[in-house]
Design an enzyme around this catalytic site. Structure first.
Site, PDB file in Angstrom:
ATOM      1  N   HIS A  73      39.975  53.849  51.875  1.00  0.00           N
ATOM      2  CA  HIS A  73      40.107  53.635  50.431  1.00  0.00           C
ATOM      3  C   HIS A  73      39.981  52.149  50.095  1.00  0.00           C
ATOM      4  O   HIS A  73      40.963  51.415  50.214  1.00  0.00           O
ATOM      5  CB  HIS A  73      41.467  54.143  49.946  1.00  0.00           C
ATOM      6  CG  HIS A  73      41.557  55.640  49.944  1.00  0.00           C
ATOM      7  ND1 HIS A  73      41.142  56.396  48.878  1.00  0.00           N
ATOM      8  CD2 HIS A  73      41.999  56.503  50.879  1.00  0.00           C
ATOM      9  CE1 HIS A  73      41.327  57.672  49.149  1.00  0.00           C
ATOM     10  NE2 HIS A  73      41.847  57.768  50.363  1.00  0.00           N
TER      11      HIS A  73
ATOM     12  N   GLY B 210      40.244  62.914  47.364  1.00  0.00           N
ATOM     13  CA  GLY B 210      40.863  64.083  46.735  1.00  0.00           C
ATOM     14  C   GLY B 210      41.700  64.833  47.742  1.00  0.00           C
ATOM     15  O   GLY B 210      41.523  64.665  48.949  1.00  0.00           O
TER      16      GLY B 210
ATOM     17  N   ARG C  48      64.239  63.749  19.380  1.00  0.00           N
ATOM     18  CA  ARG C  48      62.814  63.406  19.478  1.00  0.00           C
ATOM     19  C   ARG C  48      61.966  64.289  18.563  1.00  0.00           C
ATOM     20  O   ARG C  48      61.075  63.820  17.867  1.00  0.00           O
ATOM     21  CB  ARG C  48      62.315  63.579  20.919  1.00  0.00           C
ATOM     22  CG  ARG C  48      62.786  62.497  21.856  1.00  0.00           C
ATOM     23  CD  ARG C  48      62.380  62.824  23.288  1.00  0.00           C
ATOM     24  NE  ARG C  48      63.061  61.938  24.229  1.00  0.00           N
ATOM     25  CZ  ARG C  48      62.613  60.750  24.586  1.00  0.00           C
ATOM     26  NH1 ARG C  48      61.467  60.318  24.116  1.00  0.00           N
ATOM     27  NH2 ARG C  48      63.288  59.992  25.419  1.00  0.00           N
TER      28      ARG C  48
ATOM     29  N   LYS D  27      64.668  53.592  39.025  1.00  0.00           N
ATOM     30  CA  LYS D  27      63.945  54.817  38.678  1.00  0.00           C
ATOM     31  C   LYS D  27      62.999  55.131  39.812  1.00  0.00           C
ATOM     32  O   LYS D  27      62.177  54.270  40.130  1.00  0.00           O
ATOM     33  CB  LYS D  27      63.142  54.601  37.400  1.00  0.00           C
ATOM     34  CG  LYS D  27      62.187  55.778  37.092  1.00  0.00           C
ATOM     35  CD  LYS D  27      61.333  55.548  35.890  1.00  0.00           C
ATOM     36  CE  LYS D  27      60.405  56.750  35.704  1.00  0.00           C
ATOM     37  NZ  LYS D  27      59.605  56.668  34.500  1.00  0.00           N
TER      38      LYS D  27
ATOM     39  N   THR E 142      49.209  47.310  16.820  1.00  0.00           N
ATOM     40  CA  THR E 142      48.852  46.068  16.126  1.00  0.00           C
ATOM     41  C   THR E 142      47.429  45.644  16.498  1.00  0.00           C
ATOM     42  O   THR E 142      46.634  45.279  15.621  1.00  0.00           O
ATOM     43  CB  THR E 142      49.836  44.929  16.485  1.00  0.00           C
ATOM     44  OG1 THR E 142      51.161  45.398  16.274  1.00  0.00           O
ATOM     45  CG2 THR E 142      49.594  43.706  15.629  1.00  0.00           C
TER      46      THR E 142
ATOM     47  N   ASP F  69      95.610  39.526  20.978  1.00  0.00           N
ATOM     48  CA  ASP F  69      96.899  40.198  21.152  1.00  0.00           C
ATOM     49  C   ASP F  69      96.990  41.588  20.537  1.00  0.00           C
ATOM     50  O   ASP F  69      98.031  42.217  20.543  1.00  0.00           O
ATOM     51  CB  ASP F  69      98.057  39.326  20.590  1.00  0.00           C
ATOM     52  CG  ASP F  69      98.289  38.117  21.484  1.00  0.00           C
ATOM     53  OD1 ASP F  69      97.838  38.188  22.661  1.00  0.00           O
ATOM     54  OD2 ASP F  69      98.881  37.135  21.017  1.00  0.00           O
TER      55      ASP F  69
ATOM     56  N   GLU G 151      39.805  50.871  47.235  1.00  0.00           N
ATOM     57  CA  GLU G 151      40.416  50.587  45.928  1.00  0.00           C
ATOM     58  C   GLU G 151      41.885  50.191  46.026  1.00  0.00           C
ATOM     59  O   GLU G 151      42.439  49.646  45.078  1.00  0.00           O
ATOM     60  CB  GLU G 151      40.245  51.797  44.991  1.00  0.00           C
ATOM     61  CG  GLU G 151      41.040  53.061  45.347  1.00  0.00           C
ATOM     62  CD  GLU G 151      40.355  53.962  46.375  1.00  0.00           C
ATOM     63  OE1 GLU G 151      39.510  53.460  47.147  1.00  0.00           O
ATOM     64  OE2 GLU G 151      40.675  55.165  46.419  1.00  0.00           O
TER      65      GLU G 151
ATOM     66  N   CYS H 116      36.277  58.660  51.103  1.00  0.00           N
ATOM     67  CA  CYS H 116      37.155  59.663  51.699  1.00  0.00           C
ATOM     68  C   CYS H 116      36.639  61.081  51.424  1.00  0.00           C
ATOM     69  O   CYS H 116      35.630  61.480  51.984  1.00  0.00           O
ATOM     70  CB  CYS H 116      38.585  59.452  51.226  1.00  0.00           C
ATOM     71  SG  CYS H 116      39.770  60.161  52.372  1.00  0.00           S
ATOM     72  N   TYR H 117      37.286  61.831  50.518  1.00  0.00           N
ATOM     73  CA  TYR H 117      36.741  63.156  50.190  1.00  0.00           C
ATOM     74  C   TYR H 117      35.286  63.019  49.758  1.00  0.00           C
ATOM     75  O   TYR H 117      34.443  63.851  50.080  1.00  0.00           O
ATOM     76  CB  TYR H 117      37.557  63.799  49.067  1.00  0.00           C
ATOM     77  CG  TYR H 117      37.144  65.227  48.732  1.00  0.00           C
ATOM     78  CD1 TYR H 117      37.833  66.306  49.271  1.00  0.00           C
ATOM     79  CD2 TYR H 117      36.061  65.485  47.893  1.00  0.00           C
ATOM     80  CE1 TYR H 117      37.458  67.613  48.971  1.00  0.00           C
ATOM     81  CE2 TYR H 117      35.683  66.786  47.585  1.00  0.00           C
ATOM     82  CZ  TYR H 117      36.377  67.844  48.119  1.00  0.00           C
ATOM     83  OH  TYR H 117      36.007  69.123  47.823  1.00  0.00           O
TER      84      TYR H 117
ATOM     85  N   GLY I 291      54.603  47.909  15.104  1.00  0.00           N
ATOM     86  CA  GLY I 291      55.089  46.593  15.505  1.00  0.00           C
ATOM     87  C   GLY I 291      54.845  46.342  16.982  1.00  0.00           C
ATOM     88  O   GLY I 291      55.054  45.250  17.483  1.00  0.00           O
ATOM     89  N   GLY I 292      54.420  47.374  17.680  1.00  0.00           N
ATOM     90  CA  GLY I 292      54.116  47.246  19.112  1.00  0.00           C
ATOM     91  C   GLY I 292      52.706  46.698  19.332  1.00  0.00           C
ATOM     92  O   GLY I 292      51.932  46.549  18.387  1.00  0.00           O
ATOM     93  N   VAL I 293      52.397  46.411  20.590  1.00  0.00           N
ATOM     94  CA  VAL I 293      51.116  45.795  20.934  1.00  0.00           C
ATOM     95  C   VAL I 293      49.921  46.678  20.565  1.00  0.00           C
ATOM     96  O   VAL I 293      48.990  46.234  19.882  1.00  0.00           O
ATOM     97  CB  VAL I 293      51.022  45.553  22.472  1.00  0.00           C
ATOM     98  CG1 VAL I 293      49.819  44.696  22.806  1.00  0.00           C
ATOM     99  CG2 VAL I 293      52.292  44.970  23.013  1.00  0.00           C
ATOM    100  N   ASP I 294      49.957  47.926  21.019  1.00  0.00           N
ATOM    101  CA  ASP I 294      48.768  48.768  20.888  1.00  0.00           C
ATOM    102  C   ASP I 294      48.383  49.010  19.430  1.00  0.00           C
ATOM    103  O   ASP I 294      47.231  48.833  19.045  1.00  0.00           O
ATOM    104  CB  ASP I 294      48.978  50.117  21.595  1.00  0.00           C
ATOM    105  CG  ASP I 294      49.426  49.934  23.029  1.00  0.00           C
ATOM    106  OD1 ASP I 294      49.245  48.817  23.563  1.00  0.00           O
ATOM    107  OD2 ASP I 294      49.964  50.887  23.613  1.00  0.00           O
TER     108      ASP I 294
ATOM    109  N   LYS J  86      46.185  48.527  29.726  1.00  0.00           N
ATOM    110  CA  LYS J  86      47.157  47.762  28.960  1.00  0.00           C
ATOM    111  C   LYS J  86      46.896  46.245  28.990  1.00  0.00           C
ATOM    112  O   LYS J  86      46.952  45.577  27.965  1.00  0.00           O
ATOM    113  CB  LYS J  86      48.567  48.040  29.508  1.00  0.00           C
ATOM    114  CG  LYS J  86      49.681  47.453  28.661  1.00  0.00           C
ATOM    115  CD  LYS J  86      50.023  48.380  27.525  1.00  0.00           C
ATOM    116  CE  LYS J  86      51.118  47.829  26.639  1.00  0.00           C
ATOM    117  NZ  LYS J  86      51.491  48.807  25.614  1.00  0.00           N
TER     118      LYS J  86
HETATM  119  N1  GLN Z   1      41.514  66.152  51.992  1.00  0.00           N
HETATM  120  C1  GLN Z   1      40.632  65.304  52.713  1.00  0.00           C
HETATM  121  C2  GLN Z   1      41.222  64.912  54.067  1.00  0.00           C
HETATM  122  O1  GLN Z   1      42.358  65.151  54.354  1.00  0.00           O
HETATM  123  C3  GLN Z   1      40.326  64.042  51.897  1.00  0.00           C
HETATM  124  C4  GLN Z   1      41.500  63.136  51.726  1.00  0.00           C
HETATM  125  C5  GLN Z   1      41.255  62.025  50.754  1.00  0.00           C
HETATM  126  O2  GLN Z   1      40.271  61.983  50.030  1.00  0.00           O
HETATM  127  N2  GLN Z   1      42.206  61.136  50.675  1.00  0.00           N
HETATM  128  O3  GLN Z   1      40.509  64.357  54.891  1.00  0.00           O
END
Ligand code: GLN
Length: 525
Positions: free
Chosen positions: A176, A62, A304, A517, A237, A462, A178, A89-90, A232-235, A381
């Site tokens: 991390h 976080g 829209r 983008k 249907t 022409d 993940e 981490c946090y 007609g889209g995936v979700d 998805k």
């Molecule tokens: N804010 C905390 C830090 O800077 C945790 C960071 C994080 O969870 N990525 O150490």
């Protein structure tokens, strides 16, 4: 009505508590990749209000500092659950802070790759994990070790990179696992979920289909009826097919032809859904109604809004024509909400957290006094696509590119008229047909043609022509947050451009959009 079991009570579930890291949802994602079901909830979740018992808890990273006055903290009841806990981490800092350890600003921020040193090779978290690359993103650090904990891993800058209290099965890691940059992160998460928490790896779509059909049957009961829009889209249907499997004709699908669908779309959807998939479908041709409301409107936001409001109006009117056999009013509204929308509305955004309601359903639920039913709300998805294939929906439909709700109305720049829609539609049809022929459809995330509100001079046979311009767009992306334009071969573009100018009346020129983008968006309006 019998008790409705939530997915999290049927499958062993790891609870991910989100402290607002941009990676939190990836934790859930990774766990599901090795067939362990995981659900994310905000870090402020009260454990006593959970209706199911997790097999383990993961505290995410976080942006806050645990020692700051307004920092979010976890409900300490997680320690009473008697299940393993992993802080990331946090999450690690939170575990240490709760245990009374001094957590403060480090002398060095650590951001990016670092090399992990496993200090305790016997630790179950590190089975088949060696000294490998891990991804760091922190500025704070632990200034000591909580009572009962030992160091299980370090990096050059982090003496407490991994800590464990094995008797209580509480673990914390500074990196991390993940993100894919942590090369053995997924193995670590597997070790935690499967070996330490003992979660069964049974989260498969085959199992989900059975459970979900049962769940819908129980939820809807023996007589109630359900209504839902299909596009007609995936979700929509997949959701409609699932409902049909569960309650047959007591599910009523409505396709509103808003006059800005793709070429032959209403007829195609009717054929695929009604004849092919046996879905109880009503097609409503409201094109004139939509197009007359769009008359003279050029502002994209207004387009829209008009389309959204007209849709609600038409849908309600058509719904009123359906008379359930039971004699009762329709009770439920089906909505194909996916997990990323759910994550978006529950992820922790600090004290000013706002809950987003989805699209247009809010109005329909209130006006029609309907209850919402969302069978895809636990799925990503790619899981929905897999589910669609299991339900016998064609590969072509399951892998269809996304199509915006306001449809071709936002691909006709400027005023939307029947004639303009026809030009955009035909050009788009040729373009997509050629993309499919070239075998490129699945390499591209989204492709479409749009009609620009400018005229340009040309010469044909022409004769001087003075006609409009078609812009082609094709992008590659994994998450639609950022995207790159697709590098077609020149010959392909040449061929498509020549077909469009020759076959579509009113087009004098074709251009290809080479903007990524950001700074551009995927759609032009
Ligand atoms: N804010 C905390 C830090 O800077 C945790 C960071 C994080 O969870 N990525 O150490």
């Amino acid at each position: 009505m019998g008790a409705v079991e939530e997915v999290s009570s049927v499958f062993d579930t790891i609870l991910v508590l989100d402290f607002g890291s941009q990676y939190s949802h990836l934790i859930t994602r990774r766990l599901r990749e090795f067939n362990v079901y995981a659900e994310m909830l905000p870090c402020t979740q009260k454990i006593s209000e959970l209706k199911w018992k997790p097999k383990g808890v993961i505290l995410s990273g976080g942006p806050y500092s645990v020692y700051a006055e307004d920092a979010p903290h976890v409900d300490r009841a997680i320690f009473e659950l008697g299940v393993p806990i992993l802080g990331i981490c946090y999450g690690l800092q939170e575990l240490a802070w709760i245990a009374g350890v001094d957590v403060g600003r480090g002398d060095k921020r650590e951001y990016g790759r670092a090399t992990l040193h496993v200090e305790d090779i016997g630790c179950p978290l590190f089975k088949d994990v060696d000294n490998s690359t891990v991804w760091m993103s922190h500025g704070d650090k632990l200034h000591g070790l909580p009572d009962g904990f030992k160091v299980i891993a370090t990096t050059e800058n982090s003496p407490y990179c991994g800590i464990a209290n094995e008797s209580k099965a509480i673990y914390g890691i500074q990196f991390h696992p993940e993100v894919t940059h942590s090369s053995q992160g997924k193995q670590l998460l597997r070790n935690f979920s499967v070996d330490v928490c003992g979660a069964t790896q049974n989260w498969t779509m085959e199992n989900f289909v059975d459970t979900e059909i049962q769940r819908i049957k129980t939820l809807v009961g023996p007589t109630a009826e359900v209504i839902g829009a299909v596009s007609g889209g995936v979700d929509s249907t997949v959701a409609a097919k699932l409902m049909t499997e569960a309650i047959g004709d007591r599910f009523h699908a409505i396709l509103v032809d808003n006059g800005v669908l793709r070429l032959n779309e209403a007829a195609n959807v009717k054929k695929t859904l009604q004849e092919g998939l046996g879905i109880n479908l009503t097609v409503v041709d409201a094109s004139d109604e939509f197009l007359s409301k769009l008359k003279g409107v050029t502002d994209p936001e207004k387009k829209r809004k008009i389309i959204g409001n007209t849709f609600i109006h038409v849908f309600e009117r058509e719904a009123a024509k359906i008379h359930p056999k039971s004699g009762e009013a329709i009770e439920f509204l089906l909505q194909g909400t996916l997990y990323p929308d759910v994550i978006e509305s529950i992820s922790f955004k600090g004290p000013s957290q706002t809950i987003k309601t989805h699209h247009n359903v809010g109005g329909l639920l209130e006006n029609m006094k309907l209850k919402l039913i969302e069978p895809l709300r636990e799925l990503f998805k790619d899981e929905v696509r897999h589910l669609g294939e299991l339900l016998g929906i064609s590969h072509e439909l399951v892998w269809r590119h996304p199509f915006p709700g306001p449809g071709i109305a936002i691909r006709v720049l400027g005023e939307v008229t029947k004639e303009q829609v026809e030009i955009a539609r035909k050009a788009d049809h040729i373009y997509i047909e050629e993309i499919r022929k070239a075998g490129l459809y699945n390499k591209i995330s989204q492709a479409f043609a749009c009609l620009l509100p400018v005229k340009s001079v040309g010469v044909m046979g022409d004769q001087r022509t003075y006609d409009q311009v078609i812009a082609l767009r094709a992008i590659e992306t994994t998450d639609f947050m950022t995207a790159d334009w697709f590098p077609f071969e020149h010959d392909f573009l040449k061929h498509v451009a020549s077909r469009i100018v020759n076959e579509v009346d009113g087009v004098a020129r074709v251009t290809y959009d080479i903007t990524s983008k950001p700074p551009a968006t995927v759609e032009w309006e």
